[in-house]
Design a protein around this motif. Structure first.
Motif, short mmCIF file in Angstrom:
data_model
loop_
_atom_site.label_atom_id
_atom_site.label_comp_id
_atom_site.label_asym_id
_atom_site.label_seq_id
_atom_site.Cartn_x
_atom_site.Cartn_y
_atom_site.Cartn_z
N ALA A 168 0.77 -1.19 0.02
CA ALA A 168 -0.19 0.14 -0.10
C ALA A 168 0.95 1.22 0.08
N SER A 169 2.19 1.08 -0.09
CA SER A 169 2.82 2.42 0.05
C SER A 169 4.55 1.93 -0.18
N ASN A 170 5.27 3.05 -0.32
CA ASN A 170 6.81 2.62 -0.54
C ASN A 170 7.35 1.90 0.61
N ASP A 171 6.63 2.34 1.77
CA ASP A 171 7.35 1.65 2.93
C ASP A 171 7.20 0.26 3.02
N GLU A 172 6.26 -0.28 2.08
CA GLU A 172 6.00 -1.91 2.12
C GLU A 172 6.64 -2.47 1.00
N SER A 173 7.40 -1.79 0.09
CA SER A 173 8.19 -2.23 -0.94
C SER A 173 9.17 -3.35 -0.42
N ALA A 174 9.32 -4.40 -1.15
CA ALA A 174 10.29 -5.64 -0.68
C ALA A 174 11.63 -5.02 -0.90
N ILE A 175 12.54 -4.49 -0.24
CA ILE A 175 13.76 -4.04 -0.70
C ILE A 175 14.77 -4.52 0.74
N LEU A 176 16.02 -5.14 0.25
CA LEU A 176 16.97 -5.44 1.56
C LEU A 176 17.85 -4.17 1.36
N LYS A 177 17.62 -3.32 2.60
CA LYS A 177 18.53 -2.16 2.63
C LYS A 177 19.84 -2.49 3.11
N TRP A 178 20.88 -2.39 2.26
CA TRP A 178 22.28 -2.51 2.68
C TRP A 178 22.87 -1.58 3.88
N THR A 179 23.06 -2.16 4.83
CA THR A 179 23.67 -1.30 5.97
C THR A 179 25.04 -0.82 6.01
N GLY A 180 25.76 -1.50 4.90
CA GLY A 180 27.40 -1.48 4.77
C GLY A 180 28.06 -2.16 5.88
N THR A 181 27.08 -2.81 6.91
CA THR A 181 28.09 -3.47 7.83
C THR A 181 27.74 -4.98 7.65
N ALA A 182 28.88 -5.98 7.56
CA ALA A 182 28.81 -7.38 7.07
C ALA A 182 27.68 -7.77 8.20
N PRO A 183 26.93 -8.91 7.60
CA PRO A 183 26.95 -9.40 6.25
C PRO A 183 25.98 -8.34 5.38
N TYR A 184 25.30 -7.45 5.59
CA TYR A 184 24.60 -6.68 4.73
C TYR A 184 25.30 -5.49 4.08
N THR A 185 26.10 -5.81 3.15
CA THR A 185 27.03 -4.93 2.36
C THR A 185 26.63 -5.41 0.91
N SER A 186 26.46 -4.39 0.23
CA SER A 186 26.00 -4.54 -1.21
C SER A 186 27.03 -5.34 -1.95
N PRO A 187 26.62 -6.59 -2.92
CA PRO A 187 27.75 -6.96 -3.77
C PRO A 187 28.29 -6.18 -4.51
N TYR A 188 27.87 -5.03 -4.93
CA TYR A 188 28.57 -3.68 -5.62
C TYR A 188 29.78 -3.52 -5.00
N VAL A 189 29.95 -3.58 -3.76
CA VAL A 189 31.22 -3.36 -3.15
C VAL A 189 32.17 -4.14 -3.24
N GLY A 190 31.95 -5.37 -3.76
CA GLY A 190 33.00 -6.21 -4.21
C GLY A 190 33.67 -6.11 -5.47
N VAL A 191 32.77 -5.13 -6.56
CA VAL A 191 33.41 -4.94 -7.77
C VAL A 191 34.38 -3.62 -7.78
N ARG A 192 35.64 -4.07 -8.51
CA ARG A 192 36.57 -2.81 -8.47
C ARG A 192 36.01 -1.56 -8.85
N VAL A 193 36.42 -0.35 -7.98
CA VAL A 193 35.80 0.72 -8.32
C VAL A 193 36.11 1.21 -10.03
N GLN A 194 37.24 0.80 -10.53
CA GLN A 194 37.72 1.16 -11.81
C GLN A 194 36.75 0.14 -12.83
N ASP A 195 36.19 -0.86 -12.39
CA ASP A 195 35.36 -1.54 -13.16
C ASP A 195 34.12 -1.20 -12.96
N PHE A 196 33.46 -0.52 -11.97
CA PHE A 196 32.29 0.03 -11.67
C PHE A 196 32.11 1.09 -12.59
N ARG A 197 32.89 2.11 -12.96
CA ARG A 197 32.74 3.31 -13.39
C ARG A 197 33.15 3.03 -15.23
#
Length: 507
Positions: A249-278
């Motif tokens: 019924a609202s954005n608050d009910e969207s199914a999203i795992l919000k990465w905190t930046g603290t393991a284990p909730y770190t985005s898999p994109y963090v593991g991509v080398r910065v030069q590869d990401f850009r």
């Protein structure tokens, strides 16, 4: 005997490899190896399965879905360029192995929750929803797949599961979602720290399950042999029996795992080398609409909210947002233009953004309802659903966005016009859904294959006769480890290649 031993070893190796590739640090307190501890608590199994599944989804969203769907262009003249529909066969292995490995964990979660001494209907219902989600992605990606006999190597020593037909898989998924809805009706909240999506709120899980149900019903709504039943069920969920099928019924009910930046909730994109990401360029199609609309997700500078330059962290070129054409011919590369900032360049980069763990959001649901209303399947205003979907897609990323959505849509010339043709309405709905499902596994690709919207330009360098790939091939090892059932599946579905349509795509 040698052949049987080979299959046992191969199956064990595949599972081990999948587990190794998807492991995350610091799961000690919330995860126990399901293979080694059959009595693990449900609360120990949920979070790892979610994190690992999203890891697979986000990696392939970035380097497969986004390339096919003209979000990005990984500029190269080498073979295997996805943006040219040149798909290497070994790309099939990653999602197949990863998704099946997490289905093993989710089935263990269900088994643990259903033990007599536990009997936890909440975790049982959540497990069925997540299994339905993953199986739907598997069958939408490959077509006919092992389903009814899948993941029974350990319990039944069945290392050669049959491939179920996609129709049968979908119909059983619907049964699982019905069961989940019933289980969660009277269920109690689960342990908050075991659930990184809804913090233990079972009511929100139930709403997500029914919203997913609508997504999948819509997927089959154009298939003649089942369309009447799909449309009737959509109407039941939304109109005639809505009280029994609560939806987001609202954005608050969207199914999203919000990465905190603290393991284990770190985005898999963090593991991509910065030069590869850009390194990957942004495509014309993705960025040109946002520029034409003066979309706040890429404004320079952002005049409200937290003061960031742009929410989607896209790098401007000399003060402009510029893309490159997708599907360009080899030896005809344009100059690279805008790209997604890496985290070392920009602290709010999508590389570290907490919102990228997308499963399904409220904006997508509103646009699903807009399509159903526009086609006359449900009551309610298609214009209202469309407008709310467009607004929710923006405010999910910028909650403080102050502009009136109707003014925004009118200025961008994308407002709802009741007198337009149904095809024009579908183009508008699915263009908004394209941006609403940005970063969401392979959903853009699935929906394009279903509808042909949004209309994508065709570059001169496209392979596969310029036709969007309809599926991924089965992993090559399946041919040797499960040859009889593989041949049966190919005989029924069609040639094992990217041009063969899955069941729901065929007339």
């Amino acid at each position: 005997m040698k052949r049987t031993l080979y299959k046992v070893i191969l199956s064990t190796a595949m599972l081990a490899a999948a587990a190794m590739s998807s492991c995350k640090k610091d799961f000690t307190e919330i995860n126990t190896d399901p293979n080694g501890t059959p009595n693990a608590l449900p609360s120990q199994l949920l979070a790892p399965a979610l994190v690992n599944t999203l890891t697979y989804n986000m990696i392939r969203n970035r380097n497969f879905n986004n390339e096919l769907m003209q979000v990005t262009v990984d500029m190269t003249d080498a073979e295997g360029a996805n943006f040219r529909y040149d798909i290497r066969k070994n790309q099939a292995d990653y999602l197949w192995n990863g998704w099946y490995s997490q289905l093993t964990n989710l089935k263990d979660l269900y088994a643990s929750a259903s033990r007599p001494e536990v009997n936890d209907k909440s975790y049982m219902g959540i497990s069925l929803i997540l299994q339905s989600w993953i199986f739907s992605m598997l069958t939408d990606t490959y077509g006919d797949i092992p389903y009814s006999e899948a993941i029974k190597g350990r319990s039944d020593l069945n290392f050669e599961p049959k491939f179920d037909k996609q129709k049968d898989i979908y119909l059983d998924i619907f049964k699982q979602l019905e069961t989940a809805n019933t289980l969660l009706t009277a269920a109690t909240n689960v342990t908050a720290n075991s659930d990184p999506v809804y913090g233990g709120n079972v009511t929100k899980w139930r709403k997500f399950g029914n919203s997913l149900y609508l997504r999948l019903l819509l997927r089959l709504s154009g298939k003649k042999e089942v369309s009447a039943d799909m449309i009737a069920k959509i109407k039941e969920i939304v109109d005639t029996n809505a009280a029994n099928y609560p939806i987001m019924a609202s954005n608050d009910e969207s199914a999203i795992l919000k990465w905190t930046g603290t393991a284990p909730y770190t985005s898999p994109y963090v593991g991509v080398r910065v030069q590869d990401f850009r390194a990957i360029a942004i495509a014309d199609f993705f960025i040109d609409h946002l520029v034409a609309w003066n979309d706040p997700r890429i404004s320079i500078p952002l005049p409200y909210g937290n003061g960031t330059v742009n929410r989607w962290s896209i790098a401007p070129i000399s003060g402009q947002f510029l893309g490159v054409p997708s599907g360009y011919a080899p030896n005809n590369a344009p100059a690279k233009q805008s790209y997604f900032y890496s985290s070392d360049q920009y602290p709010q980069s999508l590389q570290v953004d907490p919102m990228t763990g997308m499963i399904m959001n409220y904006a997508e649901l509103q646009l699903i309802l807009a399509e159903a209303a526009a086609k006359g399947w449900i009551s309610g205003s298609a214009a209202s659903y469309y407008t709310n979907g467009a607004k929710s897609s923006i405010t999910q990323w910028i909650p403080t966005w102050p502009e009136d959505i109707n003014t925004f849509l009118a200025n961008a010339d994308i407002q709802w016009v009741e007198s337009e043709t149904i095809d024009r309405k579908m183009e508008k709905i699915h263009l908004q859904k394209y941006y609403a499902t940005f970063l969401e596994d392979l959903e853009q690709w699935f929906e394009y294959r279903r509808t042909g919207h949004p209309v994508l330009p065709k570059g001169a360098g496209l392979k596969n006769n310029g036709v969007m790939p309809a599926r991924l091939n089965y992993p090559i090892y399946v041919q040797s480890s499960n040859p009889t059932n593989y041949k049966t599946a190919v005989s029924a579905q069609g040639t094992d290649d990217i041009a063969t349509q899955v069941w729901w795509q065929k007339p």
